[in-house]
Every structure is written in structure tokens, then in C-alpha cells.
Design an enzyme around this catalytic site. Sequence first.
Site, PDB file in Angstrom:
ATOM      1  N   ARG A  11       0.843  -1.197   0.000  1.00 23.08           N
ATOM      2  CA  ARG A  11       0.000   0.000   0.000  1.00 23.08           C
ATOM      3  C   ARG A  11       0.881   1.250   0.000  1.00 23.08           C
ATOM      4  O   ARG A  11       0.402   2.354   0.217  1.00 23.08           O
ATOM      5  CB  ARG A  11      -0.938  -0.009   1.214  1.00 23.08           C
ATOM      6  CG  ARG A  11      -1.910  -1.198   1.185  1.00 23.08           C
ATOM      7  CD  ARG A  11      -3.072  -1.044   2.140  1.00 23.08           C
ATOM      8  NE  ARG A  11      -3.792  -2.304   2.290  1.00 23.08           N
ATOM      9  CZ  ARG A  11      -4.720  -2.750   1.445  1.00 23.08           C
ATOM     10  NH1 ARG A  11      -5.053  -2.039   0.399  1.00 23.08           N
ATOM     11  NH2 ARG A  11      -5.311  -3.915   1.651  1.00 23.08           N
ATOM     12  N   LYS A  15       6.576   3.220  -3.429  1.00 23.77           N
ATOM     13  CA  LYS A  15       7.157   1.996  -3.986  1.00 23.77           C
ATOM     14  C   LYS A  15       6.519   1.671  -5.333  1.00 23.77           C
ATOM     15  O   LYS A  15       7.200   1.329  -6.295  1.00 23.77           O
ATOM     16  CB  LYS A  15       6.900   0.801  -3.061  1.00 23.77           C
ATOM     17  CG  LYS A  15       7.803   0.696  -1.864  1.00 23.77           C
ATOM     18  CD  LYS A  15       7.498  -0.645  -1.165  1.00 23.77           C
ATOM     19  CE  LYS A  15       8.236  -0.809   0.120  1.00 23.77           C
ATOM     20  NZ  LYS A  15       7.882  -2.058   0.819  1.00 23.77           N
ATOM     21  N   ASP A  71      10.120  -6.045   0.373  1.00 22.94           N
ATOM     22  CA  ASP A  71      10.464  -5.645   1.733  1.00 22.94           C
ATOM     23  C   ASP A  71      11.843  -5.014   1.653  1.00 22.94           C
ATOM     24  O   ASP A  71      12.762  -5.574   1.054  1.00 22.94           O
ATOM     25  CB  ASP A  71      10.435  -6.819   2.713  1.00 22.94           C
ATOM     26  CG  ASP A  71      10.233  -6.286   4.133  1.00 22.94           C
ATOM     27  OD1 ASP A  71       9.171  -5.684   4.392  1.00 22.94           O
ATOM     28  OD2 ASP A  71      11.145  -6.433   4.961  1.00 22.94           O
ATOM     29  N   ARG A 183      16.049  -1.219  -5.219  1.00 19.51           N
ATOM     30  CA  ARG A 183      14.800  -1.708  -5.844  1.00 19.51           C
ATOM     31  C   ARG A 183      15.035  -1.959  -7.332  1.00 19.51           C
ATOM     32  O   ARG A 183      14.568  -2.966  -7.887  1.00 19.51           O
ATOM     33  CB  ARG A 183      13.713  -0.636  -5.613  1.00 19.51           C
ATOM     34  CG  ARG A 183      12.307  -1.011  -6.037  1.00 19.51           C
ATOM     35  CD  ARG A 183      11.266  -0.157  -5.345  1.00 19.51           C
ATOM     36  NE  ARG A 183      11.260  -0.396  -3.911  1.00 19.51           N
ATOM     37  CZ  ARG A 183      11.685   0.496  -3.000  1.00 19.51           C
ATOM     38  NH1 ARG A 183      12.085   1.695  -3.362  1.00 19.51           N
ATOM     39  NH2 ARG A 183      11.681   0.173  -1.722  1.00 19.51           N
TER      40      ARG A 183
HETATM   41  P1  ITT Z   1       4.535  -2.201   2.362  1.00 17.72           P
HETATM   42  O1  ITT Z   1       4.938  -3.152   3.468  1.00 17.72           O
HETATM   43  O2  ITT Z   1       3.051  -1.987   2.245  1.00 17.72           O
HETATM   44  O3  ITT Z   1       5.176  -2.544   1.040  1.00 17.72           O
HETATM   45  P2  ITT Z   1       6.154  -0.307   3.881  1.00 17.72           P
HETATM   46  O4  ITT Z   1       6.489   1.153   3.704  1.00 17.72           O
HETATM   47  O5  ITT Z   1       5.646  -0.740   5.229  1.00 17.72           O
HETATM   48  O6  ITT Z   1       5.115  -0.730   2.727  1.00 17.72           O
HETATM   49  P3  ITT Z   1       8.535  -1.925   4.277  1.00 17.72           P
HETATM   50  O7  ITT Z   1       7.977  -2.686   5.409  1.00 17.72           O
HETATM   51  O8  ITT Z   1       9.312  -2.668   3.223  1.00 17.72           O
HETATM   52  O9  ITT Z   1       7.405  -1.143   3.471  1.00 17.72           O
HETATM   53  O10 ITT Z   1       9.449  -0.757   4.866  1.00 17.72           O
HETATM   54  C1  ITT Z   1      10.256  -0.043   4.006  1.00 17.72           C
HETATM   55  C2  ITT Z   1      10.768   1.211   4.686  1.00 17.72           C
HETATM   56  O11 ITT Z   1      12.171   1.331   4.396  1.00 17.72           O
HETATM   57  C3  ITT Z   1      10.105   2.448   4.068  1.00 17.72           C
HETATM   58  O12 ITT Z   1       8.963   2.821   4.781  1.00 17.72           O
HETATM   59  C4  ITT Z   1      11.232   3.458   4.133  1.00 17.72           C
HETATM   60  O13 ITT Z   1      11.294   4.010   5.425  1.00 17.72           O
HETATM   61  C5  ITT Z   1      12.476   2.609   3.933  1.00 17.72           C
HETATM   62  N1  ITT Z   1      12.808   2.518   2.490  1.00 17.72           N
HETATM   63  C6  ITT Z   1      12.707   1.426   1.688  1.00 17.72           C
HETATM   64  N2  ITT Z   1      13.050   1.728   0.431  1.00 17.72           N
HETATM   65  C7  ITT Z   1      13.369   3.032   0.431  1.00 17.72           C
HETATM   66  C8  ITT Z   1      13.775   3.926  -0.567  1.00 17.72           C
HETATM   67  O14 ITT Z   1      13.880   3.545  -1.829  1.00 17.72           O
HETATM   68  N3  ITT Z   1      14.020   5.187  -0.223  1.00 17.72           N
HETATM   69  C9  ITT Z   1      13.893   5.594   1.053  1.00 17.72           C
HETATM   70  N4  ITT Z   1      13.491   4.833   2.059  1.00 17.72           N
HETATM   71  C10 ITT Z   1      13.233   3.543   1.758  1.00 17.72           C
END
Ligand code: ITT
Length: 198
Positions: A11, A15, A71, A183
Site C-alpha cells: 500500500r 514503492k 520488503d 529496488r
Molecule cells: P509495504 O509493506 O506496504 O510494502 P512499507 O512502507 O511498510 O510498505 P517496508 O515494510 O518494506 O514497506 O518498509 C520499508 C521502509 O524502508 C520504508 O517505509 C522506508 O522508510 C524505507 N525505504 C525502503 N526503500 C526506500 C527507498 O527507496 N528510499 C527511502 N526509504 C526507503
Amino acid sequence: MTSRQLLVSTRNTHKIEEIRHILGPQFEVFDLSIIPDMPEVEETGVTFEENAELKAIAASHLFDGWVIADDSGLEVDSLGGAPGVLSARFSGPGATDASNRTLLLERLSSVRGKSRSARFRCVLSLARSGTALASFHGSVEGTIINSEKGSLGFGYDPLFVPEGHCETFAQLGAVVKNTLSHRARALSALKQWNGWRG
Ligand code: ITT
């Protein structure tokens, strides 16, 4: 050319935007807005891989087709790899991207130079009909600077300068970020998966 339909079990709108941009027209990408009733998946795993699998498998029970989950998070060497799998929840209940960045800067306030090394990691799990089929990994090395710079991207982007650059992901913007990010690297491996040919 017909595109392949792919549900991303997320959500997180940032991403999804990046995944669509990186995958391009070969894939028609949906997010969980097409399954509004799907309950929140508890991320109980201790690794990115475990949490990616939990999210991918849960959505694949409710969608007839290919599903991936992302993740991802930030590992800071001087913090022993934290925030890691807790990146989204680093500053506790009600955490926001802004409160997480503030806490990270606080924790690193006495850490200088090379010790501010860090990396973003991304694990994608691919699932179908309740079974995890493969996982794909990507990472990008960099440094955490000592104040926020730039307004693009999300999460820790305003604090992260990728190796080989002088600006943060939030300054560099989508075109640069999406060629070298954790990613982008994991999605490149997903595109090359042998199973697509079957
Ligand atoms: P979903 O589980 O619904 O996919 P989420 O935001 O909870 O969404 P994650 O559990 O994978 O996703 O947590 C990823 C966190 O890591 C995200 O909220 C950011 O704080 C950080 N993060 C991941 N990729 C990033 C990026 O490309 N740029 C900056 N921060 C990133």
C-alpha cells in the site's frame, strides 16, 4: 507486445510509482487498491526475505496471477545494521518518514566520516496461488549525511548519498535513483527470472 500482469502486495504509493517506472511497459502493475478488503499483513519476520514472502503469499491467495512483495530498508553500519527490517517503524508507533529520519540523525549525531556508511536493501518475493516461487535481492551502498537535503523520493532518501554521487536520492530524483537503487537492482533480477520463459 502484450504486457504481463503483476500485483504488488503493497500500500506504499512511492514503492508502486518506482516499480512501475522501473519495470516499464513490459508489465501492467497493480497494487493492493484492487483488493481493498485484504487485511494488513503483520511483518513478523526477522529478515527482509521472510517479510517479503509473508506479504507476497498473503496477496497471492486473493489474486489469480503473479504477485510480488517488496520488503526493504536501510542498514547503517555504526548502528549494527539498524533500522533494517524495522525501517518503516524505527521511531515506534505512529512513525512517519519524517520522525524516522529525525531519530536516525539523533542516533548518528556523534558518528563522523566513514562510520556513517549504510546501504539500502530490497528483497522481492514472487508468489502465485499461495506458494513463494523465488526471491530477488538488490542493494546500494552509500553514506548518511548530517542534515536532510532534497525533496524528491520518500523515506530516508533525503539523508542517503549513494556511492559515486555527491547528492542524496531526494536531490538526484527518480531517473537517477531508478537506475541504481536497491529496488532497481532487485527488479532487474526479477525481469531476468528463468520462470517467465516457461
Ligand atoms: P509495504 O509493506 O506496504 O510494502 P512499507 O512502507 O511498510 O510498505 P517496508 O515494510 O518494506 O514497506 O518498509 C520499508 C521502509 O524502508 C520504508 O517505509 C522506508 O522508510 C524505507 N525505504 C525502503 N526503500 C526506500 C527507498 O527507496 N528510499 C527511502 N526509504 C526507503
